[in-house]
Design an enzyme around this catalytic site. Structure first.
Site, short mmCIF file in Angstrom:
data_model
loop_
_atom_site.label_atom_id
_atom_site.label_comp_id
_atom_site.label_asym_id
_atom_site.label_seq_id
_atom_site.Cartn_x
_atom_site.Cartn_y
_atom_site.Cartn_z
N LYS A 104 51.92 18.36 28.42
CA LYS A 104 51.15 17.59 27.37
C LYS A 104 50.15 18.54 26.71
O LYS A 104 50.21 18.65 25.47
CB LYS A 104 50.39 16.46 27.92
CG LYS A 104 49.10 16.02 27.09
CD LYS A 104 48.78 14.68 27.38
CE LYS A 104 47.08 14.75 27.92
NZ LYS A 104 46.00 15.16 27.07
N CYS B 16 40.08 10.50 25.14
CA CYS B 16 39.50 9.88 26.39
C CYS B 16 37.93 9.91 26.49
O CYS B 16 37.48 11.12 25.94
CB CYS B 16 39.90 10.41 27.66
SG CYS B 16 41.63 9.91 28.04
N ARG C 40 31.69 15.19 24.01
CA ARG C 40 32.81 16.20 23.95
C ARG C 40 32.46 17.00 22.58
O ARG C 40 33.24 16.62 21.35
CB ARG C 40 33.98 15.37 23.82
CG ARG C 40 34.30 14.68 25.34
CD ARG C 40 35.81 14.40 24.99
NE ARG C 40 36.67 15.08 25.52
CZ ARG C 40 38.10 14.94 25.90
NH1 ARG C 40 38.35 13.77 25.89
NH2 ARG C 40 38.92 15.74 25.96
N PRO C 41 31.48 18.00 22.65
CA PRO C 41 31.10 18.71 21.19
C PRO C 41 32.44 19.61 21.04
O PRO C 41 33.37 19.88 21.64
CB PRO C 41 30.09 19.38 21.67
CG PRO C 41 30.24 19.74 23.19
CD PRO C 41 30.93 18.52 23.71
N GLN D 60 31.90 25.20 19.30
CA GLN D 60 32.60 26.41 19.60
C GLN D 60 33.60 26.38 18.69
O GLN D 60 33.84 27.86 18.35
CB GLN D 60 32.97 26.67 21.18
CG GLN D 60 31.67 26.59 22.10
CD GLN D 60 30.78 27.52 21.72
OE1 GLN D 60 30.73 28.71 21.55
NE2 GLN D 60 29.63 27.16 21.59
N ARG E 287 49.61 7.90 27.83
CA ARG E 287 49.08 9.00 26.77
C ARG E 287 49.71 10.23 27.44
O ARG E 287 50.02 11.17 26.40
CB ARG E 287 47.88 9.02 26.66
CG ARG E 287 47.19 7.93 25.51
CD ARG E 287 45.79 8.37 25.46
NE ARG E 287 45.74 9.72 25.13
CZ ARG E 287 44.42 10.38 25.79
NH1 ARG E 287 43.38 9.79 26.03
NH2 ARG E 287 44.57 11.74 25.29
N1 EPU Z 1 32.69 22.42 24.87
C1 EPU Z 1 31.44 22.68 24.34
N2 EPU Z 1 31.61 22.86 22.82
C2 EPU Z 1 32.81 23.07 22.72
C3 EPU Z 1 33.97 22.79 23.39
C4 EPU Z 1 33.65 22.41 24.60
O1 EPU Z 1 30.38 22.69 24.75
O2 EPU Z 1 32.94 23.21 21.11
C5 EPU Z 1 32.36 21.95 26.53
C6 EPU Z 1 32.78 20.72 26.91
O3 EPU Z 1 31.87 19.81 26.39
C7 EPU Z 1 33.27 20.85 28.21
C8 EPU Z 1 33.94 22.09 28.24
O4 EPU Z 1 33.23 22.88 27.24
O5 EPU Z 1 32.18 20.69 29.25
C9 EPU Z 1 35.01 22.34 28.38
O6 EPU Z 1 35.80 21.54 27.20
P1 EPU Z 1 37.33 22.25 26.68
O7 EPU Z 1 37.10 22.50 25.41
O8 EPU Z 1 37.94 23.28 27.58
O9 EPU Z 1 38.04 20.91 26.55
P2 EPU Z 1 38.98 20.27 25.42
O10 EPU Z 1 39.91 21.51 25.10
O11 EPU Z 1 38.31 19.37 24.61
C10 EPU Z 1 40.85 20.08 27.18
C11 EPU Z 1 42.22 19.32 27.60
C12 EPU Z 1 41.39 18.28 28.58
C13 EPU Z 1 40.75 19.20 29.87
C14 EPU Z 1 39.89 20.39 29.27
C15 EPU Z 1 39.30 21.29 30.25
C16 EPU Z 1 43.55 19.08 25.52
C17 EPU Z 1 44.11 18.29 24.74
N3 EPU Z 1 42.66 18.67 26.43
O12 EPU Z 1 40.13 19.33 26.41
O13 EPU Z 1 42.27 17.46 29.18
O14 EPU Z 1 39.99 18.23 30.67
O15 EPU Z 1 40.45 21.03 28.29
O16 EPU Z 1 40.53 21.61 31.10
O17 EPU Z 1 44.15 19.98 25.95
C18 EPU Z 1 43.67 15.58 29.97
O18 EPU Z 1 44.29 16.06 29.92
O19 EPU Z 1 43.23 14.43 30.66
C19 EPU Z 1 42.11 16.17 29.44
C20 EPU Z 1 41.19 15.44 29.27
#
Ligand code: EPU
Length: 433
Positions: A22, A117, A122-123, A126, A399
Site C-alpha cells: 500500500k 487515519c 501529523r505535521p 519537513q 483502506r
Molecule cells: N513528522 C514531522 N514532520 C513532518 C513529517 C513527519 O514531525 O513533516 C513526524 C510525524 O509526526 C511522526 C514521524 O515524523 O511522528 C514519522 O512520520 P512519517 O512522515 O514517517 O509518516 P507518514 O509519511 O505520514 C507513513 C505511512 C504510515 C506510517 C508512517 C511511519 C504512508 C502513506 N503512511 O506516514 O502508515 O505509520 O509512515 O512509518 O506511507 C499505515 O500504513 O497504517 C500508516 C499510518
C-alpha cells in the site's frame, strides 16, 4: 454499512498470498505524473486508498486503464496543470505526494491538506522545509496548500530532515527528480517503500542513488519516459497475517514476500515463541506452544514498525507475563486499547507506553476499528477470542488490506462481512453453524 463477524478460537492452516505494498503504491501512483509516457504498473493492491488515488488522477485528466486485476496502464500526459481536487485529496493521507509530484512536474502545486487515519498531530513541516529549500514559496491556508516556484522549476539543494519522515523523504524525492541540479536528502527514512519509489522513478529515467540509506542523492533529469514496474509485496500486510497465526496457533505459508523486509517483525515473533522459517519468497509461520511476553519499541525502519504496533500489542495481551510496548513514532496510537480491554485484555497506557499483563484468553465483544492497523488488531483479537466478535467501521481496514475476509477464510478462519442491519447479520451468521 458492513461489519465483520468473527467466530474465534480456530487455529489457521494453509497459504496466504500477499498483495502489493500500500505505502509504495500510494507514492508510485502520483509519481506517474512526472513521467512523459505510459507507466505499466504491476502488483497494485486492490484497496480503497489505491482506488481513491487512481480516481484523483483520472479527475485531473490522466488516462488510467486496467490491464488485469493488479496491473494498470497510467498515462498522465493529459494532466496540464498543478491543481489537485481538494475534496478527494482530503480523504487520503498520501495525497501529499501529489503536491511533490505536481511541484516537480509543473513548478507549481495547489491542493488540499491531507486527511487519513487520526493518531495525533501529523505535521508536514519537513515536506515544506524541503520544497522551500528547493526554491518554492509554500503557503498553507484554510486547509489548502499552494506552492510556486519563481521560474517554473525547482533547484536542487541539500535538505537535512529534522525527523526521520517517510512522507517527507518520498515527497522531496518526487519534487527533486526533475529539478535543476542535484538534491541531497540527509537523515532520510529507509523503509522498503522508499527504495521501491526510487526504483520506480529510476526505471522511468530518473537518477536517484542511495535510497535505503540515510543519504539520498537525486540528480535532476529533463525527461522521464514510460516503462514497466512491479510494486514490492506489502511488509505490513504480511506481518499482520504472521501475527494472526501467532495468535490463533496453526501453520501458514505466507507467500509473495521479501523475507528481509519482515526481519524486524519476525525477530520479535521468534522472541515470543513463534516459529518462523524462510522459504525463498515465502515465510512459514507456526505456533504450537504458548506465547511469551517481550518488550517492543517502534522505530523507523529497520526498527520495529509502528504500523505493526497494534497487532503485536494484541498478541502480547494473550502472552504469558508482562510486556511493555513503547510507541515512539506517533503520539496517539493506543486509542484502540480500550477496545481490546473490552475483550478482557489487561492493558494500561501511560503516554507513549502500554504495559500489558497477559491474560489467559480474550472474550468476544462488539468493537470498532479506530484506524487501519487498529482495525487489523481487532481482527486478530477476534480470531483469538472465545465467541463471536463484531467489528464496526471496517472501512478503515479496507483502506489497506486487499480481500482480508477471503484471505483469512482461505486458511480456515470463521470470518464474514455482513450488513450492520442486525436482522440480516443474524441470518448471515448461520454460515458458522
Ligand atoms: N513528522 C514531522 N514532520 C513532518 C513529517 C513527519 O514531525 O513533516 C513526524 C510525524 O509526526 C511522526 C514521524 O515524523 O511522528 C514519522 O512520520 P512519517 O512522515 O514517517 O509518516 P507518514 O509519511 O505520514 C507513513 C505511512 C504510515 C506510517 C508512517 C511511519 C504512508 C502513506 N503512511 O506516514 O502508515 O505509520 O509512515 O512509518 O506511507 C499505515 O500504513 O497504517 C500508516 C499510518
Amino acid at each position: 454499512m458492513t461489519e465483520y463477524i468473527i467466530r474465534g478460537g480456530k487455529p489457521l492452516y494453509g497459504e496466504i498470498e500477499i498483495s502489493g505494498a500500500k505505502n509504495a503504491a500510494v507514492a508510485i501512483i502520483p509519481a506517474t505524473l512526472l513521467v512523459d509516457g505510459v507507466c505499466r504498473i504491476e502488483n497494485i493492491p486492490q484497496i480503497s486508498d489505491v482506488t481513491l488515488f487512481l480516481n484523483i488522477l483520472k479527475t485531473m485528466g490522466a488516462d488510467v486503464r486496467t490491464v488485469n486485476k493488479h496491473t494498470m496502464d497510467i498515462d498522465c500526459r493529459g494532466i496540464s496543470k498543478g491543481e489537485g481536487p481538494g475534496d478527494m485529496m482530503r480523504s487520503i493521507r498520501a495525497s501529499y505526494y501529489l503536491i511533490g509530484a505536481m511541484l516537480g512536474k509543473f513548478g507549481s502545486a495547489c491542493g488540499a491538506m491531507p486527511g487519513g487515519c487520526d493518531f495525533g498531530v501529523r505535521p508536514i513541516d519537513q515536506h515544506i522545509k524541503g520544497f522551500t529549500a528547493m526554491g518554492a514559496t509554500v503557503d498553507v491556508r484554510d486547509g489548502m496548500i499552494i506552492a510556486n516556484t519563481p521560474n517554473g522549476r525547482l533547484k536542487g539543494t541539500n535538505v537535512y530532515l529534522d525527523v526521520v519522515s517517510v512522507g517527507a523523504t518520498m515527497n522531496i524525492m518526487l519534487a527533486a527528480v526533475k529539478a535543476e541540479g542535484r538534491t541531497v536528502i540527509e537523515n532520510a527514512a529507509k523503509e522498503p517503500h522508499i527504495v521501491d519509489l526510487a526504483n520506480f522513478l529510476n526505471s522511468m529515467g530518473a537518477d536517484i542513488k542511495g535510497a535505503g540509506t540515510s543519504v539520498i542523492k537525486i540528480n535532476g533529469v529533463e525527461h522521464m519516459n514510460g516503462g514497466f514496474y512491479s510494486i514490492i509485496p506489502d511488509q505490513i500486510e504480511a506481518g499482520t497475517y504472521l501475527a494472526a497465526v501467532a495468535g490463533t496457533g496453526g501453520e501458514v505459508l505466507v507467500k509473495n514476500v521479501i523475507p528481509k523486509h519482515l526481519e524486524c517483525i519476525t525477530a520479535k515473533l521468534e522472541e515470543m515463541g513463534v516459529e518462523i522459517e524462510e522459504q525463498g519468497d515465502a515465510v512459514l509461520v507456526r505456533r504450537t506452544g504458548p506465547l511469551k511476553c517481550t518488550n517492543v519499541k517502534t522505530m523507523p525502519y529497520p526498527g520495529f514498525p509502528t504500523d505493526m504496533q497494534p497487532q503485536i500489542t494484541t498478541l502480547l495481551a494473550i502472552a504469558q507475563g508482562t510486556s511493555m510496548v513503547t510507541e515512539d513514532v506517533w503520539d496517539d496510537r493506543f486509542r484502540y486499547v480500550s477496545q481490546l480491554n473490552r475483550m478482557g485484555a489487561n492493558i494500561r497506557v501511560d503516554g507513549k507506553v502500554a504495559v500489558i499483563q497477559g491474560v489467559e484468553e480474550l472474550r468476544a465483544a462488539p468493537v470498532k476499528a479506530c484506524d487501519l492497523r487498529a482495525g487489523a488488531a481487532m481482527v486478530i483479537a477476534g480470531l483469538c477470542a472465545n465467541g463471536n466478535t463484531r467489528i464496526e467501521d471496517i472501512r478503515y481496514i479496507e483502506r489497506g488490506y486487499e480481500n482480508i475476509v477471503e484471505k483469512l477464510r482461505g486458511v480456515g478462519a470463521d470470518i464474514i462481512s455482513v450488513s450492520s442491519d442486525p436482522e440480516n447479520a443474524d441470518k448471515q451468521l448461520e454460515v458458522f453453524a
